[in-house]
Write a protein that holds these residues in place. Structure first.
Motif, PDB file in Angstrom:
ATOM      1  N   ASP A  54       0.856  -1.187   0.000  1.00  0.00           N
ATOM      2  CA  ASP A  54       0.000   0.000   0.000  1.00  0.00           C
ATOM      3  C   ASP A  54       0.889   1.233   0.000  1.00  0.00           C
ATOM      4  O   ASP A  54       1.824   1.338   0.804  1.00  0.00           O
ATOM      5  N   VAL A  56       1.094   4.903   0.984  1.00  0.00           N
ATOM      6  CA  VAL A  56       0.380   5.751   1.943  1.00  0.00           C
ATOM      7  C   VAL A  56       1.005   7.151   1.928  1.00  0.00           C
ATOM      8  O   VAL A  56       2.188   7.318   2.233  1.00  0.00           O
ATOM      9  N   THR A  61      -4.136   5.906   2.104  1.00  0.00           N
ATOM     10  CA  THR A  61      -3.708   4.991   1.050  1.00  0.00           C
ATOM     11  C   THR A  61      -4.125   5.563  -0.298  1.00  0.00           C
ATOM     12  O   THR A  61      -5.307   5.827  -0.543  1.00  0.00           O
ATOM     13  N   SER A 160       2.695  -6.297   9.330  1.00  0.00           N
ATOM     14  CA  SER A 160       3.104  -5.488   8.184  1.00  0.00           C
ATOM     15  C   SER A 160       4.410  -4.795   8.541  1.00  0.00           C
ATOM     16  O   SER A 160       4.783  -4.717   9.700  1.00  0.00           O
ATOM     17  N   ASP A 162       6.643  -1.137   7.483  1.00  0.00           N
ATOM     18  CA  ASP A 162       6.595   0.154   6.815  1.00  0.00           C
ATOM     19  C   ASP A 162       7.985   0.548   6.335  1.00  0.00           C
ATOM     20  O   ASP A 162       8.978   0.364   7.035  1.00  0.00           O
ATOM     21  N   TRP A 163       8.037   1.101   5.131  1.00  0.00           N
ATOM     22  CA  TRP A 163       9.260   1.660   4.579  1.00  0.00           C
ATOM     23  C   TRP A 163       8.942   3.107   4.247  1.00  0.00           C
ATOM     24  O   TRP A 163       8.123   3.392   3.383  1.00  0.00           O
ATOM     25  N   THR A 164       9.577   4.046   4.960  1.00  0.00           N
ATOM     26  CA  THR A 164       9.330   5.467   4.764  1.00  0.00           C
ATOM     27  C   THR A 164      10.262   5.996   3.681  1.00  0.00           C
ATOM     28  O   THR A 164      11.484   5.960   3.837  1.00  0.00           O
ATOM     29  N   VAL A 173       4.912   6.607   2.568  1.00  0.00           N
ATOM     30  CA  VAL A 173       5.283   5.345   3.209  1.00  0.00           C
ATOM     31  C   VAL A 173       4.752   4.197   2.373  1.00  0.00           C
ATOM     32  O   VAL A 173       3.621   4.254   1.879  1.00  0.00           O
ATOM     33  N   TYR A 174       5.570   3.161   2.223  1.00  0.00           N
ATOM     34  CA  TYR A 174       5.108   1.914   1.613  1.00  0.00           C
ATOM     35  C   TYR A 174       4.853   0.946   2.757  1.00  0.00           C
ATOM     36  O   TYR A 174       5.757   0.614   3.513  1.00  0.00           O
ATOM     37  N   ARG A 175       3.597   0.509   2.892  1.00  0.00           N
ATOM     38  CA  ARG A 175       3.203  -0.450   3.928  1.00  0.00           C
ATOM     39  C   ARG A 175       3.047  -1.803   3.247  1.00  0.00           C
ATOM     40  O   ARG A 175       2.233  -1.953   2.336  1.00  0.00           O
ATOM     41  N   HIS A 177       2.555  -6.024   3.364  1.00  0.00           N
ATOM     42  CA  HIS A 177       2.079  -7.256   4.009  1.00  0.00           C
ATOM     43  C   HIS A 177       2.579  -8.407   3.140  1.00  0.00           C
ATOM     44  O   HIS A 177       2.510  -8.315   1.906  1.00  0.00           O
TER      45      HIS A 177
END
Length: 183
Positions: A54, A56, A61, A160, A162-164, A173-175, A177
């Motif tokens: 996702d 974000v 999103t 999950s 997160d990659w900021t 941010v890429y969330r 899963h």
């Protein structure tokens, strides 16, 4: 040959029972056989990873990528989001831009502890605020390019990660899963 199997074989021979001796010998042979890869149920099939990413922006999103990809393979996809802005003092339509987002996802490893993914992204975003001319006429928001790579994002099973990419103005941010997909 195990001790129990040897004793069973000797007993069968001593009793003169050839059928029992043959059965005991077969049991001893199978018990003593070394494990082969086929016997140990090793699977040479690469592990499939089901993942969802996702995008974000400022807590909302705005885009989603989703696929099942084998460990060692790469998934690439580009999403296009054309934008048209109203500009100038007469608020005329103009200033169109394609806000393209390309994501590459490569599962590197997967086990009961989690999934490790290599991620690459190349995207165009716009600033949150639009500039104006000295006369106060609207100009389109300024685009900027974001290129980023993460060599090994660990996503714990059932959670999950997160990659900021950008931490402010805007936050991006890429969330992610991810889980091992059933065969």
């Amino acid at each position: 040959m195990g001790t129990f199997a040897a004793l069973a074989l000797m007993s069968a021979f001593a009793a003169g029972n050839a059928a029992a001796a043959a059965a005991a010998a077969d049991a001893a042979a199978s018990a003593a056989a070394p494990a082969t890869p086929a016997a140990s149920n090793l699977d040479d099939t690469p592990t499939a990873v089901a993942w969802k990413l996702d995008v974000v922006r400022d807590g909302r999103t705005i885009d989603t990528f989703e696929a099942t990809t084998m460990v060692g393979q790469t998934f690439n996809e580009t999403h296009h989001h054309p934008m048209q802005h109203r500009v100038g003092c007469k608020d005329n339509p103009a200033g169109g831009i394609d806000l393209a987002r390309t994501v590459s996802v490569s599962p590197v490893a997967a086990d009961v502890g989690g999934v490790t993914l290599a991620l690459d992204t190349d995207e165009t975003i716009e600033d949150d605020t639009a500039p104006t001319t000295p006369e106060g006429c609207a100009l389109p928001p300024q685009p900027r390019r974001v290129n980023a790579s993460h060599p090994g994002l660990l996503v714990p099973m059932g959670e999950s990660a997160d990659w900021t990419l950008i931490d402010k103005n805007p936050t991006l941010v890429y969330r992610v899963h991810a889980s091992i997909a059933p065969h």
